[in-house]
Design a protein around this motif. Sequence first.
Motif, PDB file in Angstrom:
ATOM      1  N   VAL A 129       9.042   2.189 -10.976  1.00 17.15           N
ATOM      2  CA  VAL A 129       9.508   2.848 -12.033  1.00 17.15           C
ATOM      3  C   VAL A 129       9.879   4.653 -11.514  1.00 17.15           C
ATOM      4  N   ARG A 130      11.180   4.754 -11.722  1.00 15.11           N
ATOM      5  CA  ARG A 130      11.852   5.892 -11.219  1.00 15.11           C
ATOM      6  C   ARG A 130      11.171   7.549 -11.737  1.00 15.11           C
ATOM      7  N   LEU A 169       8.392   4.617  -7.776  1.00 10.09           N
ATOM      8  CA  LEU A 169       6.925   4.496  -7.630  1.00 10.09           C
ATOM      9  C   LEU A 169       6.533   2.861  -7.845  1.00 10.09           C
ATOM     10  N   LYS A 170       6.165   2.069  -7.090  1.00 10.71           N
ATOM     11  CA  LYS A 170       5.664   0.904  -7.437  1.00 10.71           C
ATOM     12  C   LYS A 170       4.357   0.544  -7.870  1.00 10.71           C
ATOM     13  N   LEU A 171       4.362   0.418  -9.294  1.00 12.22           N
ATOM     14  CA  LEU A 171       2.859   0.620  -9.797  1.00 12.22           C
ATOM     15  C   LEU A 171       1.849  -0.576  -9.564  1.00 12.22           C
ATOM     16  N   GLU A 172       1.427  -0.525  -8.383  1.00 13.51           N
ATOM     17  CA  GLU A 172       0.337  -1.572  -8.226  1.00 13.51           C
ATOM     18  C   GLU A 172      -0.771  -1.647  -8.888  1.00 13.51           C
ATOM     19  N   TYR A 173      -1.302  -0.733  -9.752  1.00 13.98           N
ATOM     20  CA  TYR A 173      -2.442  -0.581 -10.720  1.00 13.98           C
ATOM     21  C   TYR A 173      -2.116  -1.627 -11.802  1.00 13.98           C
ATOM     22  N   LEU A 174      -0.727  -2.103 -12.092  1.00 10.58           N
ATOM     23  CA  LEU A 174      -0.544  -3.211 -13.104  1.00 10.58           C
ATOM     24  C   LEU A 174      -0.824  -4.529 -12.726  1.00 10.58           C
ATOM     25  N   ASN A 175      -1.208  -4.791 -11.248  1.00  7.50           N
ATOM     26  CA  ASN A 175      -1.910  -5.934 -11.049  1.00  7.50           C
ATOM     27  C   ASN A 175      -3.105  -6.339 -11.885  1.00  7.50           C
ATOM     28  N   PRO A 176      -3.293  -7.572 -12.165  1.00 10.20           N
ATOM     29  CA  PRO A 176      -4.281  -7.628 -13.272  1.00 10.20           C
ATOM     30  C   PRO A 176      -5.803  -7.305 -12.905  1.00 10.20           C
ATOM     31  N   LEU A 177      -5.926  -7.081 -11.697  1.00 17.09           N
ATOM     32  CA  LEU A 177      -7.416  -6.595 -11.366  1.00 17.09           C
ATOM     33  C   LEU A 177      -7.442  -5.059 -11.122  1.00 17.09           C
ATOM     34  N   THR A 186      -1.093  11.425  -2.771  1.00 14.12           N
ATOM     35  CA  THR A 186      -0.915  11.500  -1.159  1.00 14.12           C
ATOM     36  C   THR A 186       0.853  10.859  -0.829  1.00 14.12           C
ATOM     37  N   ALA A 187       0.690   9.589  -1.577  1.00 16.18           N
ATOM     38  CA  ALA A 187       2.045   8.821  -1.329  1.00 16.18           C
ATOM     39  C   ALA A 187       3.192   9.409  -1.628  1.00 16.18           C
ATOM     40  N   VAL A 188       3.021  10.188  -3.006  1.00 11.73           N
ATOM     41  CA  VAL A 188       4.238  10.792  -3.723  1.00 11.73           C
ATOM     42  C   VAL A 188       4.413  12.072  -3.193  1.00 11.73           C
ATOM     43  N   ALA A 189       3.366  12.807  -2.757  1.00 13.13           N
ATOM     44  CA  ALA A 189       3.775  14.079  -2.237  1.00 13.13           C
ATOM     45  C   ALA A 189       4.433  13.893  -0.637  1.00 13.13           C
ATOM     46  N   ALA A 190       4.200  12.882  -0.008  1.00 13.66           N
ATOM     47  CA  ALA A 190       4.754  12.701   1.212  1.00 13.66           C
ATOM     48  C   ALA A 190       6.241  11.837   0.797  1.00 13.66           C
ATOM     49  N   ALA A 191       6.367  11.182  -0.065  1.00 11.69           N
ATOM     50  CA  ALA A 191       7.656  10.742  -0.493  1.00 11.69           C
ATOM     51  C   ALA A 191       8.518  11.936  -0.963  1.00 11.69           C
ATOM     52  N   VAL A 205      11.062   4.191  -2.006  1.00  8.83           N
ATOM     53  CA  VAL A 205      10.009   3.650  -2.583  1.00  8.83           C
ATOM     54  C   VAL A 205       8.648   4.053  -2.307  1.00  8.83           C
ATOM     55  N   ALA A 206       7.610   4.334  -3.103  1.00  7.64           N
ATOM     56  CA  ALA A 206       6.405   4.711  -2.715  1.00  7.64           C
ATOM     57  C   ALA A 206       5.400   3.763  -3.381  1.00  7.64           C
ATOM     58  N   ILE A 207       4.070   3.454  -2.887  1.00  3.46           N
ATOM     59  CA  ILE A 207       3.055   2.807  -3.578  1.00  3.46           C
ATOM     60  C   ILE A 207       2.236   3.495  -4.141  1.00  3.46           C
ATOM     61  N   ALA A 208       1.839   3.001  -5.483  1.00  2.56           N
ATOM     62  CA  ALA A 208       0.812   3.435  -6.260  1.00  2.56           C
ATOM     63  C   ALA A 208      -0.300   2.756  -6.326  1.00  2.56           C
ATOM     64  N   PRO A 209      -1.385   2.718  -5.292  1.00  6.77           N
ATOM     65  CA  PRO A 209      -2.255   1.796  -5.205  1.00  6.77           C
ATOM     66  C   PRO A 209      -3.289   1.326  -6.400  1.00  6.77           C
ATOM     67  N   ASP A 210      -3.487   2.547  -7.002  1.00  7.41           N
ATOM     68  CA  ASP A 210      -4.582   1.999  -8.161  1.00  7.41           C
ATOM     69  C   ASP A 210      -4.490   3.136  -9.316  1.00  7.41           C
TER      70      ASP A 210
END
Length: 455
Positions: free
Chosen positions: A19-20, A34-42, A282-287, A301-306
Motif C-alpha cells: 500500500v502506497r 508499506l507491505k501489510l504483513e498483518y494481513l497474513n491469516p494469523l 519504527t520501520a516507517v520512520a526509518a523509511a 518498501v517497508a515492512i509492517a510486521p503486525d
Amino acid sequence: MSDNVFDSVAAAIGNTPLVRLNRLTEGIAATVYLKLEYLNPLGSVKDRAALAMIEAAEAAGELRPGGTVVEATSGNTGIALAAIAAARGYRAVVVVPDKSSAEKLALLRAYGVEVHVTPGGRPREHPEFVRNVAQRLAAEIPGAWYAGQYDNPANPAAHRRTTGPEIWRQTRGRVTHFVAGVGTGGTVTGTGEYLKEVSGGAVRVIGADPEASVYGGGDGRAWYIESIGHYLHPDTAADEWPLSYRPAIVDRLERVPDHESLTVVRRLAREEGLLAGGSTGTAVAAALRVARDLSEDDVVVAIAPDSGRNYLSKYFDDDWLTRLGFAPALTPAEPVVADLVTTAEVRVIGSATSAARARELLGEATALPVTVQRNGSGSPVVAEILGSVTPARLAAAPGDDPVSAHLDPPLPVIGATETIAAAAARIGDHRGPVVVAHDGSISALLDAAALKGTV
C-alpha cells in the motif's frame, strides 16, 4: 483450486499487499510502499517463519504427530506457531516476557496455548531469561520441539523464498530500497538477501532499530516498542546475536527513538488509515528518513510486521502514553506536570553500586530512584526502575553489599505530559518525591505536595 481458496490456514500465508503512503510522504519525491504483513491469516510477518520452521521440523523428524511446539517469543511468533500447531494437531507451549501486550497474551490463550510469562529484564544466563525457560520446558516435555526462531535457519529462508520474491514481483523490479525492523533478523536478512541477489546488488537494505538497541550501536537499555531490537542486560556475560540475523546484508541501520516510532504509528492510523503495531512505526520512520534524500525514480518498501489491534492498550492509549511522558495526540488544555518541574537534575544509582558508595552519593536526600547500572548512558528508562533508597535504609547495611539488596518500593511515576489533576489523582495519598518521566525515561523528581498543591 481457484485463487484465494485454500485447503488450510497455512496455505493462506503470504502474498500480502503493498500500500502506497500518501500523506506521510508529503514533500518526498520517492514512492514509499508499506507491505501489510498483518494481513497474513494469523496476523503478522511471523506467519511465514512459523510455517517454515514447523515444516522443516516435520521433514527432519523433530516434530512428530501428537508432539508439542515450544517457543520463546514476544508474542507474534508464538501466535503463528500456536495456530498452525492447532490446525495440525500439535500442542503449543509459549514463553513470553512480561512486557508483551495484554492483547497478545489473550490471543495466545485463545488458540489454547499454555502461556508462561517470565520477567523481561533478565541477563542471558539467568534461569528466568525467556529463551532459557523455553529450552528447559522443551527438555522436560515428552515429544516437545523447540522452534528457536533466533537461530533457526528456516526463519530467514522463509523470507528469501516468499517475502523477497513478492516484493520484486509487486514492484515489477522497481524497488530500490528495502526497510525492515531487526528483531530476530530473519525478515531483513532473508528478504534483503533475495532482493540484493535478484537486483545484482542494486537494492539497498536498511535496518530499522530502536535507538537503544545494540544492533545499531546503542547500549542495550530497555525501550517501549515490542518485537524489535536487541536488548542487553548489563549483567549478561557474553552478548550473542541471533544466527538468523546476518549484519552483512544490511547497508545501513537507522536508530529510531521511541517517541518517533510512536508518533509515526499513530499518524499512520489517523492520516493513512493503517492501524499497525509499534515496530511498523519504527520501520516507517526509518523509511521516511531514507526517502527524503531520494528521487522520483526510487521506490522504498517497508515492512509492517503486525497490527495495531495488538497494542490498543499501549501505543494507541493516550493514558498509557502520558503516564510515561510521551506526548499525546492532542496537547491538553489543562496545566501538565512539566509546568511544575523547575530543574532537570535527577540522581540515579545503579543497582550494582555498593552500599558504602550509595551512602556517599545520597547525602541527605530523602529518597532516590534506583535503576540497572547503565555506565553513564543517560537518563534510565522507567521500565528499569528497581526501587528507591534513603540514607536511613542504608545506615546499617554492610558497605560492600550491592544497593539492590536494600531497596524500598519504587517511587510513583507520573508523566511530564500528564495533566496535573490526573497525576495527583493517580498517586493518591503518597507523600514525598515522585518520579517524572519524559519519553519513557526518568527526567526529574517532584515533591507530591507541589503536585497536589496546585489542584
